[in-house]
Design a protein around this motif. Structure first.
Motif, PDB file in Angstrom:
ATOM      1  N   SER A   1      41.825  96.679  76.955  1.00 39.20           N
ATOM      2  CA  SER A   1      43.287  96.575  77.094  1.00 39.20           C
ATOM      3  C   SER A   1      44.027  97.553  76.189  1.00 39.20           C
ATOM      4  O   SER A   1      45.256  97.614  76.214  1.00 39.20           O
ATOM      5  CB  SER A   1      43.742  95.146  76.765  1.00 39.20           C
ATOM      6  OG  SER A   1      43.163  94.208  77.640  1.00 39.20           O
TER       7      SER A   1
ATOM      8  N   THR B   1      51.606  91.891  75.616  1.00 34.62           N
ATOM      9  CA  THR B   1      50.976  91.130  74.532  1.00 34.62           C
ATOM     10  C   THR B   1      51.684  89.811  74.243  1.00 34.62           C
ATOM     11  O   THR B   1      51.305  89.094  73.317  1.00 34.62           O
ATOM     12  CB  THR B   1      50.934  91.960  73.238  1.00 34.62           C
ATOM     13  OG1 THR B   1      52.273  92.289  72.838  1.00 34.62           O
ATOM     14  CG2 THR B   1      50.140  93.236  73.449  1.00 34.62           C
TER      15      THR B   1
ATOM     16  N   ASP C   1      47.964  83.886  73.620  1.00 38.09           N
ATOM     17  CA  ASP C   1      47.391  83.803  74.965  1.00 38.09           C
ATOM     18  C   ASP C   1      46.766  85.138  75.362  1.00 38.09           C
ATOM     19  O   ASP C   1      45.680  85.181  75.954  1.00 38.09           O
ATOM     20  CB  ASP C   1      48.466  83.424  75.984  1.00 38.09           C
ATOM     21  CG  ASP C   1      48.902  81.977  75.853  1.00 38.09           C
ATOM     22  OD1 ASP C   1      48.219  81.215  75.141  1.00 38.09           O
ATOM     23  OD2 ASP C   1      49.934  81.612  76.449  1.00 38.09           O
ATOM     24  N   PHE C   2      47.454  86.231  75.046  1.00 41.07           N
ATOM     25  CA  PHE C   2      46.939  87.561  75.379  1.00 41.07           C
ATOM     26  C   PHE C   2      45.604  87.816  74.680  1.00 41.07           C
ATOM     27  O   PHE C   2      44.634  88.269  75.303  1.00 41.07           O
ATOM     28  CB  PHE C   2      47.952  88.635  74.975  1.00 41.07           C
ATOM     29  CG  PHE C   2      47.408  90.032  75.028  1.00 41.07           C
ATOM     30  CD1 PHE C   2      47.293  90.702  76.236  1.00 41.07           C
ATOM     31  CD2 PHE C   2      46.992  90.666  73.865  1.00 41.07           C
ATOM     32  CE1 PHE C   2      46.773  91.994  76.290  1.00 41.07           C
ATOM     33  CE2 PHE C   2      46.470  91.954  73.906  1.00 41.07           C
ATOM     34  CZ  PHE C   2      46.362  92.619  75.120  1.00 41.07           C
TER      35      PHE C   2
ATOM     36  N   GLU D   1      43.445  85.704  73.510  1.00 41.78           N
ATOM     37  CA  GLU D   1      42.361  84.828  73.963  1.00 41.78           C
ATOM     38  C   GLU D   1      41.935  85.147  75.393  1.00 41.78           C
ATOM     39  O   GLU D   1      40.735  85.249  75.681  1.00 41.78           O
ATOM     40  CB  GLU D   1      42.797  83.367  73.863  1.00 41.78           C
ATOM     41  CG  GLU D   1      41.692  82.389  74.260  1.00 41.78           C
ATOM     42  CD  GLU D   1      42.041  80.945  73.957  1.00 41.78           C
ATOM     43  OE1 GLU D   1      41.217  80.062  74.283  1.00 41.78           O
ATOM     44  OE2 GLU D   1      43.130  80.693  73.399  1.00 41.78           O
ATOM     45  N   ASN D   2      42.906  85.328  76.288  1.00 42.27           N
ATOM     46  CA  ASN D   2      42.582  85.489  77.709  1.00 42.27           C
ATOM     47  C   ASN D   2      42.188  86.914  78.088  1.00 42.27           C
ATOM     48  O   ASN D   2      41.337  87.117  78.957  1.00 42.27           O
ATOM     49  CB  ASN D   2      43.767  85.039  78.566  1.00 42.27           C
ATOM     50  CG  ASN D   2      44.089  83.569  78.378  1.00 42.27           C
ATOM     51  OD1 ASN D   2      43.200  82.757  78.126  1.00 42.27           O
ATOM     52  ND2 ASN D   2      45.363  83.216  78.482  1.00 42.27           N
ATOM     53  N   LYS D   3      42.812  87.907  77.440  1.00 40.59           N
ATOM     54  CA  LYS D   3      42.533  89.304  77.795  1.00 40.59           C
ATOM     55  C   LYS D   3      41.501  89.951  76.880  1.00 40.59           C
ATOM     56  O   LYS D   3      40.777  90.857  77.295  1.00 40.59           O
ATOM     57  CB  LYS D   3      43.830  90.121  77.750  1.00 40.59           C
ATOM     58  CG  LYS D   3      44.847  89.735  78.808  1.00 40.59           C
ATOM     59  CD  LYS D   3      44.499  90.324  80.169  1.00 40.59           C
ATOM     60  CE  LYS D   3      44.738  91.816  80.195  1.00 40.59           C
ATOM     61  NZ  LYS D   3      44.532  92.391  81.549  1.00 40.59           N
ATOM     62  N   CYS D   4      41.454  89.483  75.625  1.00 39.20           N
ATOM     63  CA  CYS D   4      40.569  90.128  74.652  1.00 39.20           C
ATOM     64  C   CYS D   4      39.405  89.244  74.221  1.00 39.20           C
ATOM     65  O   CYS D   4      38.512  89.703  73.504  1.00 39.20           O
ATOM     66  CB  CYS D   4      41.373  90.545  73.416  1.00 39.20           C
ATOM     67  SG  CYS D   4      42.802  91.587  73.775  1.00 39.20           S
ATOM     68  N   GLY D   5      39.439  87.976  74.623  1.00 44.98           N
ATOM     69  CA  GLY D   5      38.357  87.073  74.255  1.00 44.98           C
ATOM     70  C   GLY D   5      38.332  86.714  72.788  1.00 44.98           C
ATOM     71  O   GLY D   5      37.282  86.355  72.243  1.00 44.98           O
TER      72      GLY D   5
ATOM     73  N   ARG E   1      40.023  84.223  69.987  1.00 44.38           N
ATOM     74  CA  ARG E   1      40.849  83.043  69.736  1.00 44.38           C
ATOM     75  C   ARG E   1      41.347  83.063  68.292  1.00 44.38           C
ATOM     76  O   ARG E   1      40.565  83.236  67.359  1.00 44.38           O
ATOM     77  CB  ARG E   1      40.053  81.761  69.995  1.00 44.38           C
ATOM     78  CG  ARG E   1      40.865  80.487  69.780  1.00 44.38           C
ATOM     79  CD  ARG E   1      40.030  79.259  70.096  1.00 44.38           C
ATOM     80  NE  ARG E   1      40.752  78.038  69.825  1.00 44.38           N
ATOM     81  CZ  ARG E   1      41.632  77.489  70.654  1.00 44.38           C
ATOM     82  NH1 ARG E   1      41.870  78.058  71.819  1.00 44.38           N
ATOM     83  NH2 ARG E   1      42.259  76.376  70.336  1.00 44.38           N
TER      84      ARG E   1
END
Length: 201
Positions: free
Chosen positions: A159, A170, A175-176, A178-182, A184
């Protein structure tokens, strides 16, 4: 409201600041309500007007109160926004918790090298590539929080280029990540300071 006495062994203006801030946080002085006058505070705490003025100057600088010449002093509309110190909280959630409609404007993404502060705070090598995001959060369309977020480039992965070109993706940040970059977020280190926006209009 119970009378509160000041201790002479501690700077009086600092004690008064703490008491008044506590009253604002507790809703004794609600947002946009009239704030006690200098004379009222002098009489209540039995202190000099100079001490009261010193304390009020700090509260005004920190954004807790607004003083209008010839009109009076009011509690700032944004004074109730606060964050439980033991929680990781998005800034939009923080603003919502104060009863305001949140908004965000992501206006810049740039690449910098990690300095001494980032080396320590992010546990990375000095000189590592960092993507820095600059954002402004609003409360009821009023600028409330300006944020500079530093993210190691490797965290963004595939990303990376998209974030540089379209930094608005972002948000919400957690959320970005965790969901896009893995990644947390379990812990956040932040430096916070009050400032005043000067209106040049």
């Amino acid at each position: 409201m119970a009378n509160q006495k000041l201790v002479r062994s501690v700077p009086l203006n600092a004690q008064l600041q703490d008491i008044l801030k506590s009253r604002i946080r507790d809703g004794i002085y609600p947002p946009e309500s009239n704030f006690p006058s200098e004379k009222e505070l002098v009489n209540e705490f039995n202190i000099s007007r100079a001490t009261v003025r010193s304390a009020l100057a700090v509260l005004e600088t920190e954004g807790h109160i607004v003083r209008r010449h010839g009109v009076g002093t009011y509690v700032s509309k944004l004074s109730v926004i606060k964050n439980p110190i033991n929680r990781v909280m998005e800034f939009s959630e923080l603003i919502s918790s104060g009863g305001y409609k949140p908004g965000v404007h992501v206006y810049q993404a740039c690449v910098v090298e990690a300095d001494d502060i980032l080396e320590s705070g992010l546990s990375i090598e000095r000189g590592s590539e960092i993507v820095r995001l600059h954002k402004m959060f609003t409360a009821d369309d009023i600028p409330a929080i300006i944020v500079s977020t530093s993210i190691p480039s490797w965290v963004l992965g595939e990303s990376y280029s998209e974030v540089i070109e379209h930094p608005e993706i972002t948000e919400p940040l957690f959320d970005f990540l965790e969901n896009k970059c893995g990644e947390r977020i379990e812990k956040m280190v932040a430096s916070v300071w009050p400032d005043r926006i000067q209106n040049s209009g």
